[in-house]
Design an enzyme around this catalytic site. Sequence first.
Site, PDB file in Angstrom:
ATOM      1  N   ARG A  35     121.709  -9.647 -80.936  1.00 48.32           N
ATOM      2  CA  ARG A  35     122.590  -9.986 -82.070  1.00 48.32           C
ATOM      3  C   ARG A  35     121.842 -10.765 -83.147  1.00 48.32           C
ATOM      4  NH1 ARG A  35     128.166 -11.117 -78.777  1.00 48.32           N
ATOM      5  NH2 ARG A  35     128.954  -9.011 -79.063  1.00 48.32           N
ATOM      6  N   LYS A 198     140.481   2.265 -67.237  1.00 51.52           N
ATOM      7  CA  LYS A 198     141.940   2.387 -67.396  1.00 51.52           C
ATOM      8  C   LYS A 198     142.397   3.215 -68.586  1.00 51.52           C
ATOM      9  CE  LYS A 198     143.206  -1.881 -65.140  1.00 51.52           C
ATOM     10  NZ  LYS A 198     143.578  -3.264 -65.336  1.00 51.52           N
ATOM     11  N   GLY A 354     131.928  -2.161 -75.218  1.00 50.56           N
ATOM     12  CA  GLY A 354     131.036  -2.906 -74.337  1.00 50.56           C
ATOM     13  C   GLY A 354     130.290  -2.137 -73.265  1.00 50.56           C
TER      14      GLY A 354
END
Length: 398
Positions: A35, A198, A354
């Site tokens: 980052r 999910k 992610g």
Amino acid sequence: MKTIENLSLSGQRALVRVDFNVPLTEEGQVANDKRILATLPTITYLADHGAKVILLSHLGRPKAAPDAKYSLRPVAEALAVRLGRPVGFCEEAVGPKAEAAVSALESGDILLLENVRFYPGEERGDADFAAQLAKHGDCYVNDAFGTAHRAHSSTTIVAQHFPGKCAFGYVMAAEIENVNRVLQSSERPALAIVGGSKVSSKIDILQRLMDRVDHIIIGGGMSFTFIKAQGGEVGQSICELDHLQTAREIMSLAEQKGVTLHLPSDVLAADDFSPTANTQICSIFDIPAAWQGLDAGPESIKAFIEVVQKAKTLLWNGPLGVFEMEAFAGGTREVGEAIAEATERGLFSLVGGGDSVSAVEQFGLSDRMSYISTGGGAMLEYLEGKTLPGIQAILDFA
Ligand code: AMP
């Protein structure tokens, strides 16, 4: 889109929100500076054009009070090494000390202020805290895509103090341009690969993608809810019984919209959720009662790769199996490699969210994708079509 190139910078104090929320080692050193590296072009541009650069960021989840464990000091040191120029650090983000540090800056100097989440006003989006931050700058730049979905003081509210003097940094501009390129999918066929654990967390994304892509591959844990919804036996595989109807609705929406849904046909099943479990390949509709599917099977991988090879635009969100365990990483790796190869032949590939980003990094494929998003949650919300307050604030006050 207004970027830092449209700001007048010489001698001006540029207040810049960056995303320096980096992982630290136990000794408090920067463990992964991805980052930090991402922000170098913005910081360098501002400093080289004569701005006094004042950097704001959060790090971790301190409890709205100073906590040495979450100090940005080691980040200032890591940034200085990467930039090859000095970076000042002030142990406060607002107040007299911070103001003195800012007023001592000369053109081209760079100063990092302490973690904005040491202050209760930050996450509350408090107007007074934003006003105190705003005192440090003549213009405001947001380059923190990773927190653009939060209406915090330093990411959103502060922009109100800089009408006509707000802009996106290069990280933000690249994120927005690349995701829009996928969502507008001008190069067809467009393919979305949606995996992960999910269905419930991906419903909005799946629905929105229906108007934008030609093919959707559904893989990973979420595929079992679709299989169960069609009457399959999924054994102990992860399955959301309360979302069988959702899965049916997504399938019928795809049909209505002319989107081809690709589900796995076979699966690598295990008798335990463990790297040393016994495994077998079976039909995804017929998994033995005590077994669970933890990766795509060879037939599914082959079929997925064929779809990847025909695509011209691709979005990948979510792994196709439990890639964290080597035994179940094969599907994610092989499809990842196929994407990398297709990208080398002209496919535009964006990896966002992610876990797929971690998978691509784990397999050493990052440099072979067209674009890897730096913002997990923010990217998901953007894909869902939500207005991200950090982006909206710049658009409103640019
Ligand atoms: P998500 O955060 O929803 O994108 O899900 C990512 C997680 O899904 C990763 O940690 C994977 O290990 C997990 N996952 C993928 N496939 C499966 C599967 N077949 N069974 C259980 N977990 C899975």
